[in-house]
Write an enzyme that holds these catalytic residues in place. Structure first.
Site, PDB file in Angstrom:
ATOM      1  N   ASN A  18       7.496  22.574   3.879  1.00 52.82           N
ATOM      2  CA  ASN A  18       8.157  22.024   2.874  1.00 52.82           C
ATOM      3  C   ASN A  18       9.102  22.477   2.172  1.00 52.82           C
ATOM      4  O   ASN A  18       8.920  23.497   1.655  1.00 52.82           O
ATOM      5  CB  ASN A  18       6.861  21.585   2.019  1.00 52.82           C
ATOM      6  N   ASP A  84       5.952  14.627  -3.087  1.00 55.35           N
ATOM      7  CA  ASP A  84       4.921  13.819  -2.587  1.00 55.35           C
ATOM      8  C   ASP A  84       4.308  14.777  -1.352  1.00 55.35           C
ATOM      9  O   ASP A  84       2.991  14.523  -1.031  1.00 55.35           O
ATOM     10  CB  ASP A  84       5.308  12.484  -2.064  1.00 55.35           C
ATOM     11  N   GLU A  85       5.050  15.205  -0.480  1.00 58.00           N
ATOM     12  CA  GLU A  85       4.435  16.091   0.524  1.00 58.00           C
ATOM     13  C   GLU A  85       3.602  17.070  -0.198  1.00 58.00           C
ATOM     14  O   GLU A  85       2.384  17.581   0.392  1.00 58.00           O
ATOM     15  CB  GLU A  85       5.696  16.801   1.097  1.00 58.00           C
ATOM     16  N   LEU A  86       3.895  17.609  -1.125  1.00 60.52           N
ATOM     17  CA  LEU A  86       3.085  18.868  -1.909  1.00 60.52           C
ATOM     18  C   LEU A  86       1.815  18.336  -2.328  1.00 60.52           C
ATOM     19  O   LEU A  86       0.883  18.939  -2.066  1.00 60.52           O
ATOM     20  CB  LEU A  86       4.015  19.330  -3.114  1.00 60.52           C
ATOM     21  N   ILE A  89      -0.334  18.048   0.768  1.00 58.82           N
ATOM     22  CA  ILE A  89      -0.486  19.311   1.266  1.00 58.82           C
ATOM     23  C   ILE A  89      -1.921  20.045   0.333  1.00 58.82           C
ATOM     24  O   ILE A  89      -2.743  20.613   1.066  1.00 58.82           O
ATOM     25  CB  ILE A  89       0.635  20.419   1.085  1.00 58.82           C
TER      26      ILE A  89
END
Length: 158
Positions: A18, A84-86, A89
Site C-alpha cells: 500500500n 481506503d486500502e488502509l 488492511i
C-alpha cells in the site's frame, strides 16, 4: 515468476504493498518489489492489476495477502485509495488474517501517528473534502492510528 502467474486464480499474493503511486512507484517501491521477488516472495502492487479492472479488485488482493506493507510518505494522504486500502488492511489485521508492517519513508513516525505538519494538513484536506461522510473519516483516523502504532521501519535517506 511472470506477471500472468500473479493474476491466476490459484496464485496467492503473500505481500500487498500500500503506497502513494505517483511518489514512490519508480523508485523505492520498484526496488522493494524487485528485492522481495528475488527472494521468491509473491508481491502484489496495483500496477500488476489488469488495465480496465475495477479498483475495488484491490480489496480482493488485500484479502488474498498474508502480509501488508504500508508505506507512509509525504504524499500518502493525497490518495483516497491509499486511505481506503488502509481501512481494509486494518480490518483484516484486526481479524488476525493479515500482518501489517508500516514503513515510514522520509516521514517521521510521530508525524503520521499524530497527524502533524504537512502530513496532518493533507489529512485535514481529505477531511474537509469528505466532511459529509463522517463514518469514512472516522475509519481513516482509526486505521491511521492503528497501523502507524505498529512496529515498523523508518527510511530517512536514499
Amino acid at each position: 515468476m511472470d506477471v500472468t502467474s500473479r493474476h491466476s486464480p490459484q496464485a496467492k499474493h503473500q505481500v500487498f504493498v500500500n503506497f502513494r503511486g505517483d511518489e514512490l512507484r519508480c523508485g523505492f517501491v520498484s526496488h522493494l518489489v524487485e528485492a522481495l521477488q528475488r527472494q521468491r516472495i509473491n508481491v502484489f502492487i496495483d500496477k500488476l492489476e489488469r488495465i480496465g479492472e475495477d479498483l475495488s479488485n484491490l480489496f480482493v488482493r488485500i484479502e488474498e495477502s498474508t502480509i501488508a506493507l504500508v508505506i507512509f510518505s509525504r504524499r500518502y494522504m493525497e490518495s483516497k485509495w491509499c486511505l481506503d486500502e488502509l481501512v481494509k488492511i486494518k480490518q483484516r489485521a484486526d481479524q488476525g488474517l493479515l500482518r501489517v508492517i508500516p514503513i515510514f519513508f522520509k516521514v517521521d513516525p510521530v508525524t503520521v501517528k499524530q497527524l502533524r505538519g504537512a502530513f496532518g494538513d493533507q489529512f485535514r484536506d481529505r477531511e474537509w473534502e469528505y466532511r459529509f461522510d463522517k463514518p469514512i473519516i472516522e475509519r481513516w483516523k482509526e486505521a491511521l492510528a492503528s497501523v502507524s502504532c505498529k512496529i515498523g521501519l523508518t527510511f530517512d535517506k536514499k
